[in-house]
Design a protein around this motif. Structure first.
Motif, PDB file in Angstrom:
ATOM      1  N   GLU A 141      29.871 -44.270  16.628  1.00  0.00           N
ATOM      2  CA  GLU A 141      30.545 -45.066  17.255  1.00  0.00           C
ATOM      3  C   GLU A 141      29.855 -46.194  18.000  1.00  0.00           C
ATOM      4  OE1 GLU A 141      34.756 -42.142  17.309  1.00  0.00           O
ATOM      5  OE2 GLU A 141      33.755 -42.693  18.943  1.00  0.00           O
ATOM      6  N   HIS A 142      28.890 -45.582  18.766  1.00  0.00           N
ATOM      7  CA  HIS A 142      28.265 -46.710  19.635  1.00  0.00           C
ATOM      8  C   HIS A 142      27.294 -47.453  19.249  1.00  0.00           C
ATOM      9  CE1 HIS A 142      29.209 -43.812  23.494  1.00  0.00           C
ATOM     10  NE2 HIS A 142      30.435 -44.269  22.749  1.00  0.00           N
ATOM     11  N   GLY A 143      26.898 -47.227  17.825  1.00  0.00           N
ATOM     12  CA  GLY A 143      25.919 -47.808  17.017  1.00  0.00           C
ATOM     13  C   GLY A 143      24.657 -47.616  17.546  1.00  0.00           C
ATOM     14  N   THR A 144      24.281 -46.381  18.037  1.00  0.00           N
ATOM     15  CA  THR A 144      22.980 -46.310  18.365  1.00  0.00           C
ATOM     16  C   THR A 144      22.260 -45.468  17.168  1.00  0.00           C
ATOM     17  OG1 THR A 144      23.815 -44.196  19.575  1.00  0.00           O
ATOM     18  CG2 THR A 144      23.359 -46.053  20.851  1.00  0.00           C
ATOM     19  N   LEU A 145      23.015 -45.142  16.447  1.00  0.00           N
ATOM     20  CA  LEU A 145      22.353 -44.525  15.196  1.00  0.00           C
ATOM     21  C   LEU A 145      21.579 -45.759  14.370  1.00  0.00           C
ATOM     22  CD1 LEU A 145      21.997 -41.836  13.248  1.00  0.00           C
ATOM     23  CD2 LEU A 145      24.040 -42.615  12.059  1.00  0.00           C
ATOM     24  N   GLU A 146      22.082 -46.726  14.345  1.00  0.00           N
ATOM     25  CA  GLU A 146      21.144 -47.742  13.538  1.00  0.00           C
ATOM     26  C   GLU A 146      19.808 -48.039  14.373  1.00  0.00           C
ATOM     27  OE1 GLU A 146      24.527 -47.857  14.197  1.00  0.00           O
ATOM     28  OE2 GLU A 146      24.968 -47.858  12.078  1.00  0.00           O
ATOM     29  N   HIS A 147      19.895 -47.879  15.654  1.00  0.00           N
ATOM     30  CA  HIS A 147      18.837 -48.043  16.570  1.00  0.00           C
ATOM     31  C   HIS A 147      17.598 -47.000  16.454  1.00  0.00           C
ATOM     32  CE1 HIS A 147      21.105 -50.460  19.896  1.00  0.00           C
ATOM     33  NE2 HIS A 147      20.964 -51.067  18.730  1.00  0.00           N
ATOM     34  N   LEU A 148      18.234 -45.694  16.156  1.00  0.00           N
ATOM     35  CA  LEU A 148      17.007 -44.680  15.687  1.00  0.00           C
ATOM     36  C   LEU A 148      16.639 -44.855  14.278  1.00  0.00           C
ATOM     37  CD1 LEU A 148      19.193 -41.477  17.083  1.00  0.00           C
ATOM     38  CD2 LEU A 148      17.594 -42.621  18.130  1.00  0.00           C
ATOM     39  N   LEU A 149      17.390 -45.377  13.398  1.00  0.00           N
ATOM     40  CA  LEU A 149      16.754 -45.502  12.005  1.00  0.00           C
ATOM     41  C   LEU A 149      15.460 -46.479  12.105  1.00  0.00           C
ATOM     42  CD1 LEU A 149      20.174 -45.749   9.987  1.00  0.00           C
ATOM     43  CD2 LEU A 149      18.601 -43.893  10.446  1.00  0.00           C
ATOM     44  N   VAL A 150      15.740 -47.389  12.926  1.00  0.00           N
ATOM     45  CA  VAL A 150      14.531 -48.446  12.775  1.00  0.00           C
ATOM     46  C   VAL A 150      13.304 -47.908  13.691  1.00  0.00           C
ATOM     47  CG1 VAL A 150      16.212 -50.257  12.618  1.00  0.00           C
ATOM     48  CG2 VAL A 150      15.457 -49.734  15.003  1.00  0.00           C
ATOM     49  N   MET A 151      13.327 -46.596  14.273  1.00  0.00           N
ATOM     50  CA  MET A 151      12.139 -46.299  15.084  1.00  0.00           C
ATOM     51  C   MET A 151      11.531 -45.283  14.052  1.00  0.00           C
ATOM     52  SD  MET A 151      13.935 -45.330  18.770  1.00  0.00           S
ATOM     53  CE  MET A 151      14.691 -46.635  20.009  1.00  0.00           C
ATOM     54  N   PRO A 152      10.307 -44.994  14.383  1.00  0.00           N
ATOM     55  CA  PRO A 152       9.708 -44.000  13.671  1.00  0.00           C
ATOM     56  C   PRO A 152      10.000 -42.690  14.105  1.00  0.00           C
ATOM     57  CG  PRO A 152       8.031 -44.739  15.390  1.00  0.00           C
ATOM     58  CD  PRO A 152       9.493 -45.525  15.511  1.00  0.00           C
ATOM     59  N   LEU A 153      11.348 -42.263  13.695  1.00  0.00           N
ATOM     60  CA  LEU A 153      11.831 -40.923  13.815  1.00  0.00           C
ATOM     61  C   LEU A 153      12.307 -40.392  12.511  1.00  0.00           C
ATOM     62  CD1 LEU A 153      13.746 -41.659  16.854  1.00  0.00           C
ATOM     63  CD2 LEU A 153      11.766 -40.686  16.758  1.00  0.00           C
ATOM     64  N   THR A 154      12.013 -39.000  12.182  1.00  0.00           N
ATOM     65  CA  THR A 154      12.604 -38.525  10.984  1.00  0.00           C
ATOM     66  C   THR A 154      14.068 -37.759  11.320  1.00  0.00           C
ATOM     67  OG1 THR A 154      11.590 -36.536  11.570  1.00  0.00           O
ATOM     68  CG2 THR A 154      10.394 -37.965  10.261  1.00  0.00           C
ATOM     69  N   PRO A 155      14.935 -37.442  10.328  1.00  0.00           N
ATOM     70  CA  PRO A 155      16.215 -36.786  10.410  1.00  0.00           C
ATOM     71  C   PRO A 155      15.869 -35.483  11.292  1.00  0.00           C
ATOM     72  CG  PRO A 155      16.073 -37.965   8.447  1.00  0.00           C
ATOM     73  CD  PRO A 155      15.003 -38.318   8.972  1.00  0.00           C
ATOM     74  N   PHE A 156      14.787 -34.815  10.742  1.00  0.00           N
ATOM     75  CA  PHE A 156      14.702 -33.482  11.340  1.00  0.00           C
ATOM     76  C   PHE A 156      14.482 -33.379  12.924  1.00  0.00           C
ATOM     77  CE2 PHE A 156      11.420 -30.368  12.848  1.00  0.00           C
ATOM     78  CZ  PHE A 156      11.839 -29.122  12.549  1.00  0.00           C
ATOM     79  N   GLU A 157      13.726 -34.360  13.175  1.00  0.00           N
ATOM     80  CA  GLU A 157      13.420 -34.829  14.802  1.00  0.00           C
ATOM     81  C   GLU A 157      14.549 -34.957  15.458  1.00  0.00           C
ATOM     82  OE1 GLU A 157       9.067 -36.560  14.506  1.00  0.00           O
ATOM     83  OE2 GLU A 157      10.622 -37.826  14.950  1.00  0.00           O
ATOM     84  N   ILE A 158      15.582 -35.761  14.999  1.00  0.00           N
ATOM     85  CA  ILE A 158      16.952 -36.106  15.666  1.00  0.00           C
ATOM     86  C   ILE A 158      17.747 -34.843  15.668  1.00  0.00           C
ATOM     87  CG2 ILE A 158      19.026 -37.488  15.391  1.00  0.00           C
ATOM     88  CD1 ILE A 158      17.327 -39.611  13.889  1.00  0.00           C
ATOM     89  N   VAL A 159      17.946 -34.222  14.469  1.00  0.00           N
ATOM     90  CA  VAL A 159      18.681 -33.124  14.462  1.00  0.00           C
ATOM     91  C   VAL A 159      18.315 -31.988  15.510  1.00  0.00           C
ATOM     92  CG1 VAL A 159      19.366 -31.071  13.087  1.00  0.00           C
ATOM     93  CG2 VAL A 159      19.617 -33.347  12.136  1.00  0.00           C
ATOM     94  N   VAL A 160      16.931 -31.565  15.603  1.00  0.00           N
ATOM     95  CA  VAL A 160      16.669 -30.684  16.266  1.00  0.00           C
ATOM     96  C   VAL A 160      16.819 -30.801  17.745  1.00  0.00           C
ATOM     97  CG1 VAL A 160      14.315 -29.518  17.090  1.00  0.00           C
ATOM     98  CG2 VAL A 160      14.807 -29.741  14.548  1.00  0.00           C
ATOM     99  N   ALA A 161      16.515 -32.162  18.030  1.00  0.00           N
ATOM    100  CA  ALA A 161      16.860 -32.923  19.382  1.00  0.00           C
ATOM    101  C   ALA A 161      18.173 -32.501  20.030  1.00  0.00           C
ATOM    102  CB  ALA A 161      16.313 -34.252  19.634  1.00  0.00           C
ATOM    103  N   LYS A 162      19.157 -32.779  19.150  1.00  0.00           N
ATOM    104  CA  LYS A 162      20.517 -32.507  19.522  1.00  0.00           C
ATOM    105  C   LYS A 162      20.812 -31.043  19.596  1.00  0.00           C
ATOM    106  CE  LYS A 162      22.195 -36.679  17.194  1.00  0.00           C
ATOM    107  NZ  LYS A 162      22.581 -37.366  18.440  1.00  0.00           N
ATOM    108  N   ILE A 163      20.157 -30.292  18.616  1.00  0.00           N
ATOM    109  CA  ILE A 163      20.388 -28.791  18.764  1.00  0.00           C
ATOM    110  C   ILE A 163      19.851 -28.237  20.297  1.00  0.00           C
ATOM    111  CG2 ILE A 163      19.498 -26.494  18.096  1.00  0.00           C
ATOM    112  CD1 ILE A 163      19.922 -27.854  15.379  1.00  0.00           C
ATOM    113  N   TRP A 164      18.602 -28.514  20.716  1.00  0.00           N
ATOM    114  CA  TRP A 164      17.965 -27.978  21.630  1.00  0.00           C
ATOM    115  C   TRP A 164      18.763 -28.670  22.952  1.00  0.00           C
ATOM    116  CZ3 TRP A 164      15.760 -29.916  25.979  1.00  0.00           C
ATOM    117  CH2 TRP A 164      15.194 -31.284  26.225  1.00  0.00           C
ATOM    118  N   ALA A 165      18.942 -29.685  23.146  1.00  0.00           N
ATOM    119  CA  ALA A 165      19.628 -30.453  24.198  1.00  0.00           C
ATOM    120  C   ALA A 165      20.767 -29.612  24.406  1.00  0.00           C
ATOM    121  CB  ALA A 165      19.507 -31.860  24.165  1.00  0.00           C
TER     122      ALA A 165
END
Length: 373
Positions: free
Chosen positions: A203-227
């Motif tokens: 909704e905030h449009g930050t997902l598109e920002h993450l997509l242009v960074m050198p990040l993998t879906p695995f890193e994004i998902v694990v970060a949300k889980i631990w935080a």
């Protein structure tokens, strides 16, 4: 090391995002404090201040004795009403119990005729009705026997019955309700937080920002889980020590550290489920509907409210794949019965397996949703 650094920084970003969402943060704080305190203390399962009325058509010393036997805290002071008032009073819910003492009741008792005494019960108040019926029968029987014999005597059984009530000797419902509510809140908040985190990115449009960074879906998902899992685990520890053990005075018989370790494994499963639901829903209202459909069966059929042995076999078997079933098992074993690692490790292993399956599904679904964005 690069993956670890990305996961750490993304997790910190999640914590900052949650800190800025004051409404959600306030909801989490209330759920682990006020909600647990109110639900466990207000939903008492004991008989307390039950409204009762008596129709005294006998007006005898025995009937007066029976009326005076009902006192607090189990019953309110009985109201004396007439026979025509019984049905209207029961219909509008004024009383849970109405006792009708018939004419010549004392005379018939002394003559050995065994007269009927009517007890009207409002069964819509299920807990009070079930417990109160036994109390009323015991009170009336005791008073009649004492009146007939002229003295109060205790019947001596030919066999000595010794009851030992373990883990909750006073049968205090707060001891049970507070811990079970903590488990429900851990499950509910973990699913809501992680699901909302995914929706918030979209909704905030930050997902598109993450997509242009050198990040993998695995890193994004694990970060949300631990935080999000860390926030809930800290809130659960505060609730366990301050609210449950401190304010409600519920004794913790087992290792709190072992319980929190198991709760962390449970959070791995439920936060993964929350991410999975967040990738399925497109808006917060859709997420709310999905959570209702998932959360209610998880809590109602986990064995925390109704024992699993009382459920149909098919429900018991299906719920073995639910994380809450194993969470309730080991939480009750640790906090109520003081169980150790040798007892609860199978539940931890089952939770880890279930969490891994949820995580893999959530990761696959998140990758698909990212590819579609």
């Amino acid at each position: 090391m690069k993956h670890r650094g990305n996961i750490l920084q993304l997790g910190i970003k999640e914590l900052r995002s949650l800190w800025r969402d004051k409404a959600l943060l306030l909801f989490v704080a209330f759920a682990f404090t006020g909600l647990i305190y109110v639900v466990s203390s207000a939903t008492s399962q004991e008989l307390n201040n039950a409204p009762i009325a008596v129709v005294d058509e006998d007006q005898s010393p025995l009937s007066k004795r029976i009326i005076n036997a009902f006192y607090g805290p189990y019953f309110k002071t009985p109201d004396i009403i007439s026979l025509p008032e019984v049905d209207p009073a029961m219909d509008n819910g004024s009383y849970t119990f109405v006792i009708n003492i018939p004419p010549y009741f004392e005379r018939d008792v002394l003559a050995g005729k065994q007269p009927d005494l009517q007890v009207n019960i409002d069964a819509t108040r299920m807990t009070q009705a079930f417990i109160g019926d036994g109390y009323i029968q015991n009170i009336i029987g005791t008073e009649i026997n004492e009146f007939v014999k002229g003295y109060r005597a205790t019947y001596v059984y030919p066999v000595q019955l010794t009851s030992r009530i373990k883990f909750n000797p006073n049968l205090t419902s707060v001891w049970f309700g507070s811990v079970m509510e903590l488990m429900n809140v851990i499950t509910m908040i973990s699913i809501i937080l992680t699901g909302a985190a995914v929706i918030r990115e979209r909704e905030h449009g930050t997902l598109e920002h993450l997509l242009v960074m050198p990040l993998t879906p695995f890193e994004i998902v694990v970060a949300k889980i631990w935080a999000n899992g860390l926030v809930i685990l800290l809130a659960a520890a505060f609730s366990l020590f301050v609210v449950i053990e401190g304010f409600l005075h519920v004794p913790i018989h087992g290792s709190a550290a072992l319980f929190l370790f198991g709760a962390a494994i449970h959070l791995f499963a439920t936060t993964s489920l929350g991410i999975l639901l967040g990738t399925q829903a497109r808006t917060m209202p859709q997420l709310g509907l999905l959570i209702i459909l998932i959360l209610l069966p998880l809590q109602m059929l986990s064995g925390g409210i109704t024992p699993r042995e009382s459920m149909p076999d098919i429900v018991q078997n299906i719920m073995l794949v639910a994380p809450t079933t194993h969470f309730v098992k080991f939480a009750q074993a640790i906090l109520y019965r003081g169980a150790g690692w040798e007892v609860v490790w199978p539940y931890f292993l089952a939770l880890l397996a279930i969490g891994t399956v949820f995580f893999l599904f959530a990761l696959a679904r998140f990758r698909k949703s990212v590819a579609q964005s």
